[in-house]
Design an enzyme around this catalytic site. Structure first.
Site, PDB file in Angstrom:
ATOM      1  CG  ASP A 163      -2.003   0.966   1.237  1.00 45.83           C
ATOM      2  OD1 ASP A 163      -2.353   1.439   0.145  1.00 45.83           O
ATOM      3  OD2 ASP A 163      -2.549   1.270   2.321  1.00 45.83           O
ATOM      4  CG  HIS A 164      -0.359   4.908  -0.011  1.00 40.27           C
ATOM      5  ND1 HIS A 164      -0.672   5.930  -0.887  1.00 40.27           N
ATOM      6  CD2 HIS A 164      -1.519   4.556   0.575  1.00 40.27           C
ATOM      7  CE1 HIS A 164      -1.976   6.181  -0.815  1.00 40.27           C
ATOM      8  NE2 HIS A 164      -2.507   5.357   0.048  1.00 40.27           N
ATOM      9  CG  HIS A 182      -5.433   8.073   3.342  1.00 39.06           C
ATOM     10  ND1 HIS A 182      -4.493   8.668   2.545  1.00 39.06           N
ATOM     11  CD2 HIS A 182      -5.742   6.902   2.754  1.00 39.06           C
ATOM     12  CE1 HIS A 182      -4.233   7.887   1.513  1.00 39.06           C
ATOM     13  NE2 HIS A 182      -4.975   6.797   1.608  1.00 39.06           N
ATOM     14  N   GLY A 183      -7.933   8.174   6.876  1.00 43.67           N
ATOM     15  CA  GLY A 183      -8.190   8.383   8.296  1.00 43.67           C
ATOM     16  C   GLY A 183      -9.666   8.419   8.642  1.00 43.67           C
ATOM     17  CG  HIS A 211      -6.292   4.850  -1.905  1.00 47.30           C
ATOM     18  ND1 HIS A 211      -5.137   4.545  -1.251  1.00 47.30           N
ATOM     19  CD2 HIS A 211      -6.225   4.235  -3.109  1.00 47.30           C
ATOM     20  CE1 HIS A 211      -4.391   3.788  -2.034  1.00 47.30           C
ATOM     21  NE2 HIS A 211      -5.019   3.588  -3.177  1.00 47.30           N
ATOM     22  N   GLY A 212      -9.115   5.495   1.238  1.00 46.98           N
ATOM     23  CA  GLY A 212      -9.851   6.238   2.269  1.00 46.98           C
ATOM     24  C   GLY A 212     -11.307   5.825   2.283  1.00 46.98           C
ATOM     25  CB  SER A 269     -12.672   3.476   6.906  1.00 49.16           C
ATOM     26  OG  SER A 269     -11.747   2.417   7.027  1.00 49.16           O
ATOM     27  CB  THR A 319     -11.335  -1.432   4.497  1.00 47.73           C
ATOM     28  OG1 THR A 319     -12.131  -1.292   3.321  1.00 47.73           O
ATOM     29  CG2 THR A 319     -12.197  -1.215   5.724  1.00 47.73           C
TER      30      THR A 319
HETATM   31 ZN   LIG Z   1      -4.502   5.118   0.505  1.00 47.47          ZN
END
Ligand SMILES: [Zn+2]
Length: 307
Positions: free
Chosen positions: A82-83, A180-181, A210-211, A213, A254
């Site tokens: 990831d990244h 993110h977060g 991405h991001g 959640s 996630t």
């Molecule tokens: Zn990401």
């Protein structure tokens, strides 16, 4: 069985469903992801960031995935970086046994991002490893944002078309308004679905969110109940995830939800019995709750029953 990311995501792309790409930082998280996949008969992508690799050691990260994929031979699993921040980081992961890597040069200008991605694709494809790249910047978009501001940070569909054609990258993460977060949106959650649909039409490859959640209410409640504080956090609602999948997203990253679920149970046990210091008394219920969250997510994304 350990397979390349392509094996999992090309099927999802053709059949139009989403696969969770779940982050892990230890054995408890990783084994729980496999247990949920076994329960739901779902393919999985397990992913480690450079930070997680540093924490675990790259040999341990790969070793644990190999052992678990032998324990559950019927589950198609891809191990994804990831990244990845550089060509070197991606090559290191490929050498160690990762079956999929992300090169994230999205903070560089288009040409540089393209050049770096091309280099990684060349070496990765020789090893049968798939590659993800990112275009645009991850950030929440708001109602009052201007078209110019939006264009400055979100993916440009025409550029995405050129990028995919030139780089031969396998999956693309287009910035469409997530971040993110746990604090994704200032106001109401908002994603640019029209932009997403245009990117899918022009690239016709698996796309990545991405991001992603969701911070579902039972996870939020459990965390607050245990004495945790999520302040003004906001996730991506399930309906948005499903809308995004309809629009062409196939890989849904996630991480935050798993962490919140796990830690809410650890904190609950710690509060309930202050004399407790047996690690298993904390981790077993934490795994249970996390497994429920992952199993539910597999239903939401549509990967349940796909093996
Ligand atoms: Zn990401």
């Amino acid at each position: 069985m350990l397979v390349s990311g392509n094996v999992i995501l090309q099927k999802a792309h053709k059949e139009n469903y989403g696969v969770g790409a779940f982050n892990f930082v230890n054995y408890e998280m990783l084994s729980t992801i496999f247990e949920a996949a076994d329960e739901k008969k779902s393919p999985i992508i397990v992913q480690a960031s450079e930070g997680a690799i540093k924490y675990l050691g790259i040999d341990m990260a790969v070793g644990m995935v190999k052992i678990l994929s032998q324990r559950y031979p019927h589950i198609p699993v891809a191990l994804h970086l990831d990244h990845g921040t550089s060509y070197e980081s991606c090559v290191k992961a490929i050498r160690a046994g990762f079956t999929s890597v992300m090169i994230d040069a999205s903070h560089h200008p288009f040409e540089e991002n393209l050049c770096e991605t091309k280099r990684v694709v060349e070496v990765a494809h020789c090893a049968g490893v798939s590659v993800e790249a990112e275009l645009g910047r991850l950030m929440g978009i708001e109602d009052n944002i201007s078209v110019d501001e939006k264009d400055a940070c979100l993916v440009n569909p025409k550029e995405a078309e050129e990028f995919v054609k030139e780089s031969k990258v396998d999956f693309l993460a287009p910035a469409i308004g997530t971040s993110h977060g746990a604090f994704k949106f200032k106001g109401e959650p908002k994603l640019d679905f029209e932009r997403l649909i245009e990117v899918k039409r022009l690239t016709n490859i698996p796309l990545v969110l991405h991001g992603a959640s969701a911070i579902p209410s039972e996870v939020r409640e459990a965390f607050l109940q245990s004495g945790g504080d999520l302040k003004g956090s906001k996730g991506v609602p399930f309906e948005f995830l499903q809308e995004a999948i309809k629009g062409g997203i196939n890989k849904i990253n996630t991480d935050t939800d798993l962490r919140i679920a796990f830690m809410s149970e650890v904190r609950r046990v710690a509060n309930e019995d202050k004399t407790q210091f047996d690690l298993r008394k904390f981790f077993a219920p934490a795994k249970d709750f996390m497994r429920k969250v992952i199993a539910e997510r597999m239903e939401v994304l549509g990967s349940a029953g796909k093996i």
